[in-house]
Design a protein around this motif. Structure first.
Motif, PDB file in Angstrom:
ATOM      1  N   ASP A 138      42.446  36.480  21.524  1.00 21.90           N
ATOM      2  CA  ASP A 138      42.753  36.762  22.836  1.00 21.90           C
ATOM      3  C   ASP A 138      44.239  36.861  23.259  1.00 21.90           C
ATOM      4  O   ASP A 138      44.272  37.064  24.293  1.00 21.90           O
ATOM      5  CB  ASP A 138      41.674  35.690  23.698  1.00 21.90           C
ATOM      6  CG  ASP A 138      40.260  36.038  23.260  1.00 21.90           C
ATOM      7  OD1 ASP A 138      40.015  37.106  22.981  1.00 21.90           O
ATOM      8  OD2 ASP A 138      39.492  35.034  23.850  1.00 21.90           O
ATOM      9  N   GLN A 140      31.292  32.741  24.101  1.00 16.61           N
ATOM     10  CA  GLN A 140      31.559  33.619  25.025  1.00 16.61           C
ATOM     11  C   GLN A 140      31.947  33.176  26.375  1.00 16.61           C
ATOM     12  O   GLN A 140      32.698  33.900  26.943  1.00 16.61           O
ATOM     13  CB  GLN A 140      30.367  34.613  25.300  1.00 16.61           C
ATOM     14  CG  GLN A 140      29.755  35.263  23.957  1.00 16.61           C
ATOM     15  CD  GLN A 140      30.906  36.139  23.295  1.00 16.61           C
ATOM     16  OE1 GLN A 140      31.537  36.986  24.006  1.00 16.61           O
ATOM     17  NE2 GLN A 140      31.100  35.989  22.127  1.00 16.61           N
ATOM     18  N   ARG A 172      36.578  30.130  29.083  1.00 19.10           N
ATOM     19  CA  ARG A 172      37.233  30.622  28.301  1.00 19.10           C
ATOM     20  C   ARG A 172      37.921  31.970  29.132  1.00 19.10           C
ATOM     21  O   ARG A 172      37.317  32.600  29.863  1.00 19.10           O
ATOM     22  CB  ARG A 172      36.349  31.428  27.261  1.00 19.10           C
ATOM     23  CG  ARG A 172      37.056  32.328  26.221  1.00 19.10           C
ATOM     24  CD  ARG A 172      36.457  32.832  25.013  1.00 19.10           C
ATOM     25  NE  ARG A 172      36.675  33.591  24.123  1.00 19.10           N
ATOM     26  CZ  ARG A 172      36.394  34.087  22.930  1.00 19.10           C
ATOM     27  NH1 ARG A 172      35.013  33.753  22.648  1.00 19.10           N
ATOM     28  NH2 ARG A 172      36.768  35.068  22.330  1.00 19.10           N
ATOM     29  N   SER A 173      39.014  32.272  28.752  1.00 22.72           N
ATOM     30  CA  SER A 173      40.017  33.450  29.434  1.00 22.72           C
ATOM     31  C   SER A 173      40.030  34.901  28.452  1.00 22.72           C
ATOM     32  O   SER A 173      40.247  34.531  27.250  1.00 22.72           O
ATOM     33  CB  SER A 173      41.439  32.900  29.746  1.00 22.72           C
ATOM     34  OG  SER A 173      42.167  33.787  30.173  1.00 22.72           O
ATOM     35  N   ARG A 174      39.877  35.645  29.172  1.00 25.64           N
ATOM     36  CA  ARG A 174      39.977  37.017  28.319  1.00 25.64           C
ATOM     37  C   ARG A 174      41.467  37.567  28.584  1.00 25.64           C
ATOM     38  O   ARG A 174      41.718  38.766  27.944  1.00 25.64           O
ATOM     39  CB  ARG A 174      39.004  37.885  28.619  1.00 25.64           C
ATOM     40  CG  ARG A 174      37.569  37.449  28.232  1.00 25.64           C
ATOM     41  CD  ARG A 174      37.322  37.334  26.923  1.00 25.64           C
ATOM     42  NE  ARG A 174      36.074  36.696  26.720  1.00 25.64           N
ATOM     43  CZ  ARG A 174      35.465  36.730  25.361  1.00 25.64           C
ATOM     44  NH1 ARG A 174      35.983  36.966  24.497  1.00 25.64           N
ATOM     45  NH2 ARG A 174      34.216  35.918  25.528  1.00 25.64           N
TER      46      ARG A 174
END
Length: 519
Positions: free
Chosen positions: A352, A373, A390-392
């Motif tokens: 990512d 996810q 979680r960061s995208r």
């Protein structure tokens, strides 16, 4: 002293000396019998399916009945007793599959019905002979809800790509419960971890519960290293089994007798599913699995050979109630990564291209990241030390203030997004240069300081000159604080037109036709 008592004492002595590790020669010398005679007794002892401790706890009458004669049960008991035993054994076979039921409990029931019947030792020996298969192996009496055997069929099915007409082979997953032999079958694109775990999870929901133990073959998605005693289970699959509160017990390598039920289920699948679908073409995995489901239902409801009940009736009447309940949420596939905590108190996740904070006391330490996810968990020595959403976003820093030392909190508002947005206001070339710097593999503070230094130059030279300088730096692949600073100090950003002219004026030569030749 009767012959029965003498015989029992001799057998006890043989058992005791065998348990202590004496050789056959020493036992024969001590007992006063030939080694051939001792061998016959030891062979009978080892074939009794009872441990030395259990044998020594038997009464003299039981020991004599079990080893005092070489005649089979058919010749030692009356015809009436023999018939009673043979009529009782199908019930024993069925009841042994129930949790907590033992042969001794069933023998008690037998003696209540037939007080004149045989003793426990003879009851067990006779049942073993009755259950023995032609190849010399006794079938294992699996408990309801205990085991799920899983494997892939050796032969594949296929689907057809509608657009290209390409034939794509697909794997066929087979899972069968040990006691009822209720079976689940589905097609999947591969045997890789995501497809494998999805198939096992689908089987749990098909059964409506979870078995106590899952027994896979030694495929790589389940076992990372095969071993006779303690195989290494794939970490992803181990987490999956933990989520559903079940155990994983892989079979031994090249030992088909460890999983005869699923091997048999695969063979039956060939005749009842493969054969039934052989003249039908499928254009998606969904279509294929829908057809498999219809054939599978017919298979599970077909009666066993020479029996009235089916897999379906055994499962719904007995085994379903013995399965563990399903987890509230489905298992979510995870990614695992080992990383070193950087000096900025963050760890880098390359897929990512972003960073997550860790307590500053762990700088330089090895940690393990577990990513789903939606969340990121960070562990150090089996202890969770950080938990993040979680960061995208590329270049993003997900930071908790309490993870940083006091002297690092002054620039907490700095982020990749902050500098990219600032650069975009100056110009497209500046934005591209800043993004390239942020991709460099160095400490984030150093990247941020370089970005701050470059963007601050706009106050002195203006946005246009800075953007032109960045354009020139990109052209020569020399993006950085010092190269851009040198371009501005030497006025090279003003030579942008000459650089463009150098690269755009075509070369004139008699051997070069030019673009008009091709018109």
């Amino acid at each position: 002293m009767s012959n029965q008592t003498i015989g029992s004492i001799m057998v006890r002595e043989i058992i005791r000396m065998k348990e202590m590790g004496f050789s056959m020669r020493k036992i024969a010398r001590s007992i006063g019998k030939s080694r051939t005679t001792i061998l016959k007794y030891i062979t009978s002892i080892e074939a009794s399916d009872l441990s030395f401790k259990e044998l020594l706890e038997l009464t003299s009458e039981d020991i004599y009945e079990l080893f005092g004669t070489t005649q089979s049960i058919a010749s030692s008991n009356t015809d009436v007793i023999q018939k009673e035993l043979l009529a009782f054994y199908p019930y024993v076979e069925k009841e042994l599959k129930r949790v907590g039921v033992t042969r001794h409990i069933l023998w008690d029931e037998y003696k209540q019905k037939h007080p004149e019947g045989v003793m426990y030792s003879r009851f067990c020996e006779s049942y073993r002979q009755w259950s023995k298969k032609s190849d010399g192996y006794m079938p294992v009496a699996h408990k309801y809800g205990e085991k799920l055997f899983i494997d892939y069929a050796g032969k594949k099915l296929h689907i057809i790509d509608r657009q290209t007409g390409e034939i794509k082979p697909v794997e066929v997953f087979v899972g069968t419960l040990g006691a009822s032999q209720y079976t689940y079958i589905e097609a999947s694109f591969s045997q890789q971890i995501p497809d494998f775990i999805t198939s096992v999870q689908n089987s749990f929901f098909f059964f409506g519960g979870v078995p106590a133990c899952v027994i896979p073959d030694n495929l790589k998605s389940a076992v990372t290293k095969a071993d006779k005693y303690e195989p290494f289970v794939n970490e992803q699959f181990a987490r999956f089994s933990e989520h559903y509160n079940t155990s994983v017990m892989p079979t031994r390598s090249r030992k088909p007798k460890d999983k005869p039920l699923v091997e048999g289920a695969v063979n039956i699948a060939y005749t009842r599913i493969y054969a039934a679908l052989r003249n039908t073409e499928f254009y998606s995995i969904g279509e294929l699995n829908a057809a498999i489901k219809v054939c599978l239902e017919a298979h599970n409801k077909s009666p066993f050979q020479k029996k009235e009940h089916s897999r379906w009736t055994l499962f719904h009447d007995n085994e379903k109630a013995c399965l563990k309940p399903l987890a509230i949420e489905k298992y979510e596939l995870r990614d695992y990564k080992t990383a070193t905590v950087q000096k900025n108190c963050h760890v880098y996740y390359s897929p990512d291209k972003n960073y997550y904070s860790v307590p500053h006391t762990l700088i330089g330490k090895k940690i393990k990241m577990i990513l789903t996810q939606s969340v990121v968990e960070i562990y150090h020595q089996q202890t969770r030390v950080a938990f993040h959403s979680r960061s995208r976003k590329a270049f993003d820093y997900v930071t908790l203030k309490e993870h940083l030392p006091v002297n690092h909190t002054y620039n907490l508002d700095w982020s990749s997004e902050y500098f990219i947005n600032w650069a975009a206001k100056i110009g497209a070339n500046t934005k591209e240069s800043i993004e390239k710097i942020l991709l460099q593999k160095q400490y984030p503070e150093q990247n941020y300081k370089s970005c701050m230094g470059i963007l601050s130059m706009a106050k002195k030279v203006g946005n246009q000159r800075l953007d032109n300088a960045c354009k020139r730096a990109l052209l020569f692949d020399a993006v950085g604080y010092n190269p851009i600073k040198n371009i501005l100090e030497k006025g090279l950003d003003k030579l942008e037109d000459q650089v463009k002219l150098f690269y755009t004026i075509p070369i004139q030569h008699e051997n070069i036709r030019g673009s008009e030749y091709y018109n």
